[in-house]
Enzyme design. Structure first.
Site, mmCIF file in Angstrom:
data_model
loop_
_atom_site.group_PDB
_atom_site.id
_atom_site.type_symbol
_atom_site.label_atom_id
_atom_site.label_comp_id
_atom_site.label_asym_id
_atom_site.label_seq_id
_atom_site.Cartn_x
_atom_site.Cartn_y
_atom_site.Cartn_z
ATOM 1 N N GLU A 335 0.978 -1.078 0.088
ATOM 2 C CA GLU A 335 -0.253 -0.030 -0.083
ATOM 3 C C GLU A 335 0.706 1.253 -0.076
ATOM 4 O O GLU A 335 0.748 2.240 -0.904
ATOM 5 C CB GLU A 335 -0.851 -0.072 1.177
ATOM 6 C CG GLU A 335 -1.698 1.223 1.389
ATOM 7 C CD GLU A 335 -2.553 1.260 2.790
ATOM 8 O OE1 GLU A 335 -3.356 2.048 3.008
ATOM 9 O OE2 GLU A 335 -2.001 0.674 3.942
ATOM 10 N N HIS A 336 1.638 1.221 0.800
ATOM 11 C CA HIS A 336 2.894 2.203 1.142
ATOM 12 C C HIS A 336 4.175 1.734 0.993
ATOM 13 O O HIS A 336 4.471 0.686 1.547
ATOM 14 C CB HIS A 336 2.789 3.164 2.487
ATOM 15 C CG HIS A 336 1.359 3.625 2.594
ATOM 16 N ND1 HIS A 336 0.485 2.847 3.384
ATOM 17 C CD2 HIS A 336 0.707 4.617 2.671
ATOM 18 C CE1 HIS A 336 -0.585 3.702 3.783
ATOM 19 N NE2 HIS A 336 -0.498 4.556 3.201
#
Length: 439
Positions: A335-336
Site C-alpha cells: 500500500e505504502h
C-alpha cells in the site's frame, strides 16, 4: 545482537527458499467465510428496516441512543466548532489535495480514426457517491478530505457521508466541517457493514448511491464486496481496501529514527496492520540502531498495544542488493512504499506495484496520509498489482461517442459487414447495408 522487548523478526534473503519468501510476504489470513456470515444478516436487516436498524446498531455497538440516524445539510454551526489552528490545518490540506486532484481532470478527446469517422470520449461525474469515514480506533477527518475533495473536484452532484458516532452520540466536528466544505447533503450516523448497506440501498430521506468509497476493517470490506455483487443494489465500490501496510527499503544512508517511525506510523493503524523492512547492505551497527529505535518508540507511543500486535505479523529481510529489494517489493505490492535510499528518486522506474511511494529522507508516509496532495485511500492486501488508489477518475465515468458521415460509413461499412457475417450476426450486417453500403 541485543534483544529488545519489541523486536521485528529478521531474516537473510540469501538463506531463504522461494517458498519461505512467499510465506514471509504473506498477509495475515482472514476467515472470509466467517466474516460474510456476520455481515450478510446486517445488510439484509438494513435493507428491510432502514433507519430503525441503524439506530438499533448504534445502541448495540456504540452504546448510544440516537433519535435519528441522519444529519441533513445545512449543518448547524454548533456541530462544526473546531479550533482556529485545526481549521487552518484542514484548509491547507484541503487546498493541496484540491490542487493535485484538479490537475487530474481530462478534456474531452476527439479523434478522426479515418475520413468521415470521428470518435470522442467525455467524462461525467457520478451522480450520487457515498463516502465511508471510519471511526473505530481513531477519528479520521483526513479520510473525509481524501474522499470528499476529489468528489468535489469531479463535480459529483450528491455526496453522502457515513461515519460512526462518538460515545456522546455526536459526530466529530472536524468531519462535519469537512462535510460542509465539500458540499455533502447528509451524514449517516453509522459505521461498519450497516453503514455500507445504508448507502448501497438507501434509507428514508437518503436515496441509494451509485458508488461507495472508503477504507475500513474486514467487515466494511466484506460489506462493500457484497453490495457490489448484488444486482439489486447496482452500486460500485472504489477498491477492496484492507488493513494498513508499509514496506520500507533502507540502505546505510538512512536515518534509523525515521525508518522506525515510518514503520510504526502504519503499525499503529490497527491490529491487522503489517510492516516490512528490506535492508540493503546495512552494517550490524545500523541494523541494531533501527531495531532499537523501533523498540524505544513503540514503547512510548499511545497505541503501543496495537503496535505490539501488528509487529507479530511483520518482518525485516536483509537483501543482497537494491535490485533484489525491488524484486521483493514488487512481489508484495505494498500500500505504502518508502525509499530510504541514496539517490532515491533514481529508483522509481524499478517500481511496478505500489499504492503510493514516498521518495527520500524527507518524505514520510504521514505527509501523504494528511496533506501533501496525493490520496491516502490506496489498494492493500496485494491489490496494488491490479488496482490504483482513489483519484479524481474514481468519481468520474467516461462516455464514448462516434459520428460517421455518409462518406465514413461507405468507407468503413464493408469491413463491418464482413466482420459481422464472420460472427454470424446478420442483423449487425444488415444495419449497415440498409444505409446503402454494398460490398
Amino acid at each position: 545482537m541485543p534483544e529488545y522487548e519489541i523486536q521485528v523478526p529478521s531474516y537473510r534473503a540469501a538463506a531463504l527458499t522461494a517458498e519461505e519468501r512467499t510465506r514471509l510476504l504473506a498477509r495475515p489470513i482472514q476467515n472470509t467465510q466467517k466474516i460474510r456470515t456476520i455481515v450478510q444478516p446486517i445488510i439484509e436487516d438494513v435493507k428491510s428496516r432502514g433507519e430503525a436498524s441503524l439506530i438499533d446498531y448504534a445502541s448495540k455497538f456504540e452504546k448510544v441512543q440516537l433519535k435519528s440516524a441522519v444529519l441533513k445539510a445545512p449543518f448547524d454551526d454548533d456541530l462544526m466548532k473546531i479550533s482556529p489552528m485545526i481549521k487552518e490545518d484542514i484548509d491547507i490540506a484541503f487546498n493541496n489535495i484540491f490542487a493535485f486532484h484538479s490537475s487530474q481532470l481530462r478534456p474531452t478527446i476527439a479523434v478522426q480514426t479515418m475520413r468521415g469517422v470521428v470518435c470522442q470520449r467525455m467524462s461525467r461525474p457520478i451522480n450520487r457517491v457515498g463516502l465511508y469515514i471510519p471511526g473505530g480506533t481513531a477519528v479520521l477527518p483526513s479520510t473525509a478530505l481524501m474522499l470528499g475533495v476529489p468528489a468535489k473536484v469531479a463535480g459529483c452532484p450528491h455526496v453522502v457521508i457515513s461515519t460512526p458516532v462518538r460515545k456522546d452520540g455526536t459526530v466529530a466536528p472536524e468531519i462535519v466541517y469537512i462535510a460542509n466544505k465539500i458540499g455533502a447533503e447528509a451524514i449517516i450516523l453509522a459505521g461498519g457493514a450497516q453503514a455500507i448497506a445504508a448507502m448501497a440501498y438507501g434509507i428514508s430521506g437518503v436515496p441509494k448511491v451509485n458508488k461507495i468509497f472508503g477504507p475500513g476493517n474486514q467487515f466494511v470490506t466484506a460489506a462493500k464486496m457484497h453490495v457490489q455483487n448484488d444486482y439489486g443494489a447496482l452500486v460500485a465500490i472504489d477498491l477492496p481496501a484492507g488493513p494498513s501496510e508499509v514496506l520500507v527499503i533502507a540502505d546505510e544512508t538512512c536515518n534509523p529514527e525515521s525508518v522506525a517511525l515510518d514503520l510504526l506510523s502504519q503499525a499503529e493503524h490497527g491490529l491487522d496492520s503489517q510492516i516490512i523492512l528490506l535492508t540493503v547492505s546495512l552494517s550490524p551497527e545500523m541494523f541494531d540502531r533501527i531495531q532499537k529505535a523501533i523498540n524505544d518508540h513503540a514503547l512510548r507511543l499511545s497505541r503501543s498495544y496495537i503496535i505490539k500486535h501488528a509487529i507479530k505479523k511483520s518482518v525485516i529481510v536483509q537483501v543482497d542488493n537494491v535490485d533484489q529489494a525491488f524484486e521483493w517489493s514488487n512481489l508484495y505490492g505494498p500500500e505504502h512504499l518508502v525509499l530510504h535510499l541514496k539517490n532515491a528518486s533514481s529508483y522509481i522506474p524499478k517500481i511496478d506495484n505500489a499504492g503510493s511511494v514516498f521518495v527520500g529522507p524527507w518524505s514520510p508516509v504521514s505527509m501523504g496520509d494528511y496533506a501533501s496532495g496525493t490520496n491516502h485511500t490506496l489498494p492493500t492486501y496485494g491489490y496494488a498489482s491490479s488496482y490504483s488508489g482513489v483519484s479524481t477518475d474514481s468519481f468520474l465515468k467516461y462516455i464514448t461517442t462516434q459520428e460517421l458521415t455518409e462518406e465514413g460509413i461507405q468507407r468503413l461499412g464493408p469491413t463491418v459487414i464482413r466482420l459481422a457475417e464472420l460472427e454470424g450476426l446478420t442483423a449487425h450486417a444488415d444495419a449497415v447495408r440498409v444505409r446503402g453500403v454494398r460490398l
